[in-house]
Design a protein around this motif. Structure first.
Motif, PDB file in Angstrom:
ATOM      1  N   PRO A 142      22.152  19.171  46.243  1.00 52.74           N
ATOM      2  CA  PRO A 142      21.494  17.939  46.679  1.00 52.74           C
ATOM      3  C   PRO A 142      20.153  18.263  47.328  1.00 52.74           C
ATOM      4  O   PRO A 142      19.973  19.341  47.915  1.00 52.74           O
ATOM      5  N   ALA A 143      19.212  17.338  47.240  1.00 51.11           N
ATOM      6  CA  ALA A 143      17.853  17.604  47.707  1.00 51.11           C
ATOM      7  C   ALA A 143      17.816  18.046  49.169  1.00 51.11           C
ATOM      8  O   ALA A 143      17.116  19.000  49.524  1.00 51.11           O
ATOM      9  N   LYS A 144      18.589  17.371  50.036  1.00 53.53           N
ATOM     10  CA  LYS A 144      18.569  17.719  51.464  1.00 53.53           C
ATOM     11  C   LYS A 144      19.160  19.110  51.702  1.00 53.53           C
ATOM     12  O   LYS A 144      18.667  19.871  52.549  1.00 53.53           O
ATOM     13  N   VAL A 145      20.208  19.441  50.970  1.00 48.16           N
ATOM     14  CA  VAL A 145      20.820  20.765  51.110  1.00 48.16           C
ATOM     15  C   VAL A 145      19.847  21.831  50.620  1.00 48.16           C
ATOM     16  O   VAL A 145      19.689  22.891  51.246  1.00 48.16           O
ATOM     17  N   ALA A 146      19.186  21.570  49.499  1.00 47.46           N
ATOM     18  CA  ALA A 146      18.220  22.528  48.963  1.00 47.46           C
ATOM     19  C   ALA A 146      17.077  22.766  49.951  1.00 47.46           C
ATOM     20  O   ALA A 146      16.589  23.897  50.107  1.00 47.46           O
ATOM     21  N   ALA A 147      16.675  21.705  50.653  1.00 49.72           N
ATOM     22  CA  ALA A 147      15.592  21.843  51.637  1.00 49.72           C
ATOM     23  C   ALA A 147      16.022  22.684  52.826  1.00 49.72           C
ATOM     24  O   ALA A 147      15.195  23.353  53.460  1.00 49.72           O
ATOM     25  N   ASP A 148      17.336  22.669  53.145  1.00 47.90           N
ATOM     26  CA  ASP A 148      17.848  23.425  54.292  1.00 47.90           C
ATOM     27  C   ASP A 148      18.346  24.819  53.908  1.00 47.90           C
ATOM     28  O   ASP A 148      18.759  25.587  54.774  1.00 47.90           O
ATOM     29  N   LEU A 149      18.306  25.135  52.615  1.00 48.76           N
ATOM     30  CA  LEU A 149      18.858  26.406  52.138  1.00 48.76           C
ATOM     31  C   LEU A 149      17.993  27.579  52.606  1.00 48.76           C
ATOM     32  O   LEU A 149      16.787  27.608  52.389  1.00 48.76           O
ATOM     33  N   GLN A 150      18.636  28.561  53.244  1.00 46.09           N
ATOM     34  CA  GLN A 150      17.931  29.759  53.691  1.00 46.09           C
ATOM     35  C   GLN A 150      18.264  30.983  52.861  1.00 46.09           C
ATOM     36  O   GLN A 150      17.407  31.827  52.617  1.00 46.09           O
ATOM     37  N   SER A 151      19.520  31.063  52.435  1.00 45.62           N
ATOM     38  CA  SER A 151      19.893  32.191  51.584  1.00 45.62           C
ATOM     39  C   SER A 151      21.143  31.844  50.789  1.00 45.62           C
ATOM     40  O   SER A 151      21.877  30.908  51.122  1.00 45.62           O
ATOM     41  N   MET A 152      21.360  32.620  49.718  1.00 44.71           N
ATOM     42  CA  MET A 152      22.571  32.507  48.904  1.00 44.71           C
ATOM     43  C   MET A 152      23.185  33.896  48.797  1.00 44.71           C
ATOM     44  O   MET A 152      22.471  34.904  48.843  1.00 44.71           O
ATOM     45  N   LYS A 153      24.494  33.916  48.631  1.00 39.97           N
ATOM     46  CA  LYS A 153      25.193  35.190  48.480  1.00 39.97           C
ATOM     47  C   LYS A 153      26.105  35.125  47.266  1.00 39.97           C
ATOM     48  O   LYS A 153      26.873  34.181  47.106  1.00 39.97           O
ATOM     49  N   VAL A 154      26.006  36.141  46.419  1.00 41.71           N
ATOM     50  CA  VAL A 154      26.880  36.255  45.252  1.00 41.71           C
ATOM     51  C   VAL A 154      27.799  37.440  45.466  1.00 41.71           C
ATOM     52  O   VAL A 154      27.349  38.591  45.552  1.00 41.71           O
ATOM     53  N   VAL A 155      29.084  37.156  45.588  1.00 37.83           N
ATOM     54  CA  VAL A 155      30.091  38.209  45.734  1.00 37.83           C
ATOM     55  C   VAL A 155      30.743  38.503  44.394  1.00 37.83           C
ATOM     56  O   VAL A 155      31.065  39.647  44.076  1.00 37.83           O
ATOM     57  N   SER A 156      30.937  37.452  43.604  1.00 41.69           N
ATOM     58  CA  SER A 156      31.479  37.593  42.256  1.00 41.69           C
ATOM     59  C   SER A 156      31.076  36.357  41.466  1.00 41.69           C
ATOM     60  O   SER A 156      30.436  35.438  41.995  1.00 41.69           O
ATOM     61  N   TYR A 157      31.452  36.318  40.215  1.00 44.85           N
ATOM     62  CA  TYR A 157      31.142  35.163  39.371  1.00 44.85           C
ATOM     63  C   TYR A 157      31.744  33.881  39.955  1.00 44.85           C
ATOM     64  O   TYR A 157      31.143  32.807  39.872  1.00 44.85           O
ATOM     65  N   ASP A 158      32.910  34.020  40.592  1.00 46.30           N
ATOM     66  CA  ASP A 158      33.629  32.855  41.112  1.00 46.30           C
ATOM     67  C   ASP A 158      33.374  32.590  42.590  1.00 46.30           C
ATOM     68  O   ASP A 158      33.939  31.650  43.158  1.00 46.30           O
ATOM     69  N   TYR A 159      32.540  33.427  43.220  1.00 48.79           N
ATOM     70  CA  TYR A 159      32.328  33.231  44.656  1.00 48.79           C
ATOM     71  C   TYR A 159      30.832  33.325  44.982  1.00 48.79           C
ATOM     72  O   TYR A 159      30.269  34.407  45.120  1.00 48.79           O
ATOM     73  N   ILE A 160      30.244  32.149  45.121  1.00 51.86           N
ATOM     74  CA  ILE A 160      28.855  32.025  45.539  1.00 51.86           C
ATOM     75  C   ILE A 160      28.845  31.161  46.793  1.00 51.86           C
ATOM     76  O   ILE A 160      29.480  30.103  46.825  1.00 51.86           O
ATOM     77  N   SER A 161      28.152  31.614  47.807  1.00 47.19           N
ATOM     78  CA  SER A 161      28.104  30.849  49.054  1.00 47.19           C
ATOM     79  C   SER A 161      26.653  30.624  49.476  1.00 47.19           C
ATOM     80  O   SER A 161      25.732  31.322  49.023  1.00 47.19           O
ATOM     81  N   LEU A 162      26.479  29.643  50.371  1.00 46.90           N
ATOM     82  CA  LEU A 162      25.150  29.251  50.834  1.00 46.90           C
ATOM     83  C   LEU A 162      25.081  29.361  52.351  1.00 46.90           C
ATOM     84  O   LEU A 162      26.058  29.102  53.048  1.00 46.90           O
ATOM     85  N   GLU A 163      23.901  29.721  52.821  1.00 46.53           N
ATOM     86  CA  GLU A 163      23.641  29.691  54.257  1.00 46.53           C
ATOM     87  C   GLU A 163      22.527  28.680  54.496  1.00 46.53           C
ATOM     88  O   GLU A 163      21.427  28.819  53.949  1.00 46.53           O
ATOM     89  N   LEU A 164      22.827  27.669  55.315  1.00 46.85           N
ATOM     90  CA  LEU A 164      21.868  26.611  55.596  1.00 46.85           C
ATOM     91  C   LEU A 164      21.309  26.760  57.006  1.00 46.85           C
ATOM     92  O   LEU A 164      21.845  27.511  57.828  1.00 46.85           O
ATOM     93  N   SER A 165      20.264  26.040  57.268  1.00 51.17           N
ATOM     94  CA  SER A 165      19.729  26.030  58.628  1.00 51.17           C
ATOM     95  C   SER A 165      20.785  25.472  59.576  1.00 51.17           C
ATOM     96  O   SER A 165      21.686  24.734  59.179  1.00 51.17           O
ATOM     97  N   GLY A 166      20.680  25.818  60.847  1.00 48.53           N
ATOM     98  CA  GLY A 166      21.656  25.353  61.826  1.00 48.53           C
ATOM     99  C   GLY A 166      22.951  26.116  61.772  1.00 48.53           C
ATOM    100  O   GLY A 166      23.998  25.602  62.218  1.00 48.53           O
ATOM    101  N   ASN A 167      22.925  27.349  61.225  1.00 48.17           N
ATOM    102  CA  ASN A 167      24.123  28.200  61.140  1.00 48.17           C
ATOM    103  C   ASN A 167      25.263  27.552  60.366  1.00 48.17           C
ATOM    104  O   ASN A 167      26.444  27.773  60.663  1.00 48.17           O
TER     105      ASN A 167
END
Length: 271
Positions: free
Chosen positions: A202-227
């Motif tokens: 979503p646009a608001k989430v994309a604007a707050d996105l600081q980093s992404m982490k890929v651990v495997s094909y099935d596990y991708i996580s996001l780090e947003l502003s505000g911890n």
């Protein structure tokens, strides 16, 4: 009653040759021998000479004169690249007849020498110019490479290495060492999956996105502003996950952790 005799039929035989309105035979015209060449008249000769002169003059103007030659190169659309870098990579043959400049070869050189270029149009600008219209790739994620950063575009293409991270571009952390996904899919595919997730946020989430982490094909996580963190899972069902995440954030605005890896049962926790 008896019909006409042979002699009478012969007497009625029409004279040889075509007949006129009065029924009298016209004198024969001499047949024109096949393939006889009819000499052109003076008017036809003048028209032919004028056409030849026009063609010769046009060819000389385009290839032999000093008027229609490549003397100037202009660039448009550059952002990170400089016009000088683009002109140098294009290597336009200055002084060559403008009509003979190989625009396809110039485009190929630009793409090869400057991977930052996504697309380019090389156009003749009469009477004496070449125009280079450039569209640069835009980074959507960054990969760390020592003390530098590799820019990744919306198609998953790694196109440039820079010493300073561009502002507002999230970092992509690849933590796939030892993961079966690395052997099965390869690093390029896993980067492409992360780019796909990035494009469906979503646009608001994309604007707050600081980093992404890929651990495997099935596990991708996001780090947003505000911890805040989001477990996205695989790149599948991106639209459904995006809607589930928006609903979670609206229902629990103080939450710090969201999980939409199973979008039919999303969850939030923390504060």
């Amino acid at each position: 009653m008896a019909g006409p005799t042979t002699a009478e039929r012969g007497a009625r035989k029409p004279p040889d040759g075509p007949e006129g309105p009065d029924g009298k035979a016209r004198p024969r015209r001499e047949d024109t021998p096949a393939g006889r060449f009819r000499r052109p008249g003076p008017r036809s000769l003048l028209i032919a000479l004028a056409a030849i002169a026009l063609i010769a003059g046009t060819v000389w103007l385009l290839y032999g004169s000093s008027w229609l030659r490549a003397e100037h190169v202009a660039t448009r659309g550059t952002d990170v690249l400089t016009p000088g870098e683009v002109r140098a990579a294009a290597a336009v043959p200055m002084g060559a007849p403008l009509i003979s400049v190989d625009t396809d070869a110039i485009e190929a050189r630009l793409r090869q020498e400057l991977p930052r270029i996504d697309s380019v149009a090389v156009e003749r600008s009469w009477p004496d110019g070449i125009e280079l219209v450039v569209t640069e790739r835009k980074p959507v994620l960054l990969l760390e490479k020592g003390t530098k950063f590799v820019e990744v575009d919306a198609n998953g293409v790694r196109f440039a290495t820079v010493g300073k991270a561009p502002a507002g571009v999230p970092l992509l952390r690849m933590e796939v060492d030892g993961s079966p996904s690395l052997n099965r899919f390869g690093p390029d595919r896993l980067v492409a999956e992360a780019v796909r997730v990035r494009s469906e946020l979503p646009a608001k989430v994309a604007a707050d996105l600081q980093s992404m982490k890929v651990v495997s094909y099935d596990y991708i996580s996001l780090e947003l502003s505000g911890n805040r963190t989001v477990v996205w899972g695989s790149s599948g069902e991106g639209g459904v996950k995006a809607r589930a995440l928006e609903a979670l954030m609206k229902a629990a605005p103080e939450a710090g952790h969201f999980d939409v890896s199973a979008p039919s049962a999303p969850a939030s926790s923390g504060s």
